[in-house]
Design an enzyme around this catalytic site. Sequence first.
Site, PDB file in Angstrom:
ATOM      1  CD  GLU A   1      -2.883  -1.231   0.148  1.00  0.00           C
ATOM      2  OE1 GLU A   1      -2.944  -0.276  -0.648  1.00  0.00           O
ATOM      3  OE2 GLU A   1      -3.615  -2.228   0.066  1.00  0.00           O
TER       4      GLU A   1
ATOM      5  CG  PHE B   1      -0.655  11.680  -5.691  1.00  0.00           C
ATOM      6  CD1 PHE B   1       0.607  11.526  -5.128  1.00  0.00           C
ATOM      7  CD2 PHE B   1      -0.916  12.847  -6.392  1.00  0.00           C
ATOM      8  CE1 PHE B   1       1.573  12.524  -5.252  1.00  0.00           C
ATOM      9  CE2 PHE B   1       0.023  13.849  -6.522  1.00  0.00           C
ATOM     10  CZ  PHE B   1       1.283  13.680  -5.949  1.00  0.00           C
TER      11      PHE B   1
END
Length: 405
Positions: free
Chosen positions: A52, A366
């Site tokens: 992750e 992101f």
Amino acid sequence: MKLISTIFFNLILINAAINTENGYCVSKDSCAETKNTSSDKKWLFYDVNPPEGFNLRRDVYMRFAILLSNEQKRGKLKEFGLVLPPWYKLYHWKTTKKREPIPWGNFFDIESLKSFAPVVELYEIFEKSLQKQLIIDTIYVLQNYDNPFENGLFEDKWEVQEECPYVPQYWGYGNITANEIICVKFQGKISMLPELFQLHRNDKFIMVAHGEIPLHDNYGDRKYWKCRKSMKFNKKLTEIAFNYIKEKLNCDTELCKNYLGVHWRRQDFAKYRSKDVPTTSGTVKQIQNIMQNKLPHVQTVFIATDASAKEREILQNNLETLGYNVHYYVPNIAEVTEFDDGTIAILEQIICSHAAFFVGTHESTFTFRIQEERELLGFPSDTTFNRLCPDKGNCEKPSRWTVVN
């Protein structure tokens, strides 16, 4: 003492040395045998599945911070503090795989985090007690159920497993061990975890492995945003980003109006999720369309991307041919030796957060974090929740998670 210890910890990150004053040892034998000292304080540790990325890990932190905050307001777990797991060998961080564990203070304002929840850096655990070896009482290794929708329903539940083939990594620390490891099938909200802790209610050092499995109790509610607001980047990174915006993008206000921010995710998305992202030529067309229709008086584009050098060059050349000024964040010589991939990512996020208009990548964490920053800054939602569409097929609009005060 705290300032001096922090400086020492930063030195081990740069010089790759073993510094027992901050607790970090690459092997058990490299530290003297000093076990946990007696204290009324209890500590909750957690870890995340190694593949992750940085931005999902930030969300997992929020789940645990909100859990502890909520429980302590109810008068429960009030003696517990939350230990911030160091950033260690993240899969996407190509330049930092051989480095020692990186503390949260390298990226975030720790005092701001503490304003929401009782957090502490891992190295501070060693510092506070002067212990050289840390023994965790119980590690609860969470596992997904094979069929989450058994009988057609997704239900909150957990179940202890008989066998537990799990080898802890302890963020690269060779001087951390555990007395007991328990595997637990777990499904549902993170607020169920205190039920697990009752299995060994006298434990003072508890760890949850695979902390990404428990879900937010209420994603996007007032408590979520209060926690999110506390996740401020540290002052050094903020200053570097603002200097870049001022010098390279010609903006000295918080809400800039003279550049487009783009998050162009490539690598794993281009390989495994090609139906969700555009090609390079498709990206050029969409950026041109945004500039013409949303920012007709703007000529500057800032792009945050994990694309290869060749892809960047092609994209930049095509956009410059259309008359646009293209910028990527490129560290200078001094920054190359000092900055890691996480630092660069945060700088890119800050820069995109202040753009007049932002377009990101579908379902990328992101992009999610940039959208959250822009919400907190007060940008209109129409300038924030936008995505790059695939060249063909459907283009699902991004969900809008707006601030709740």
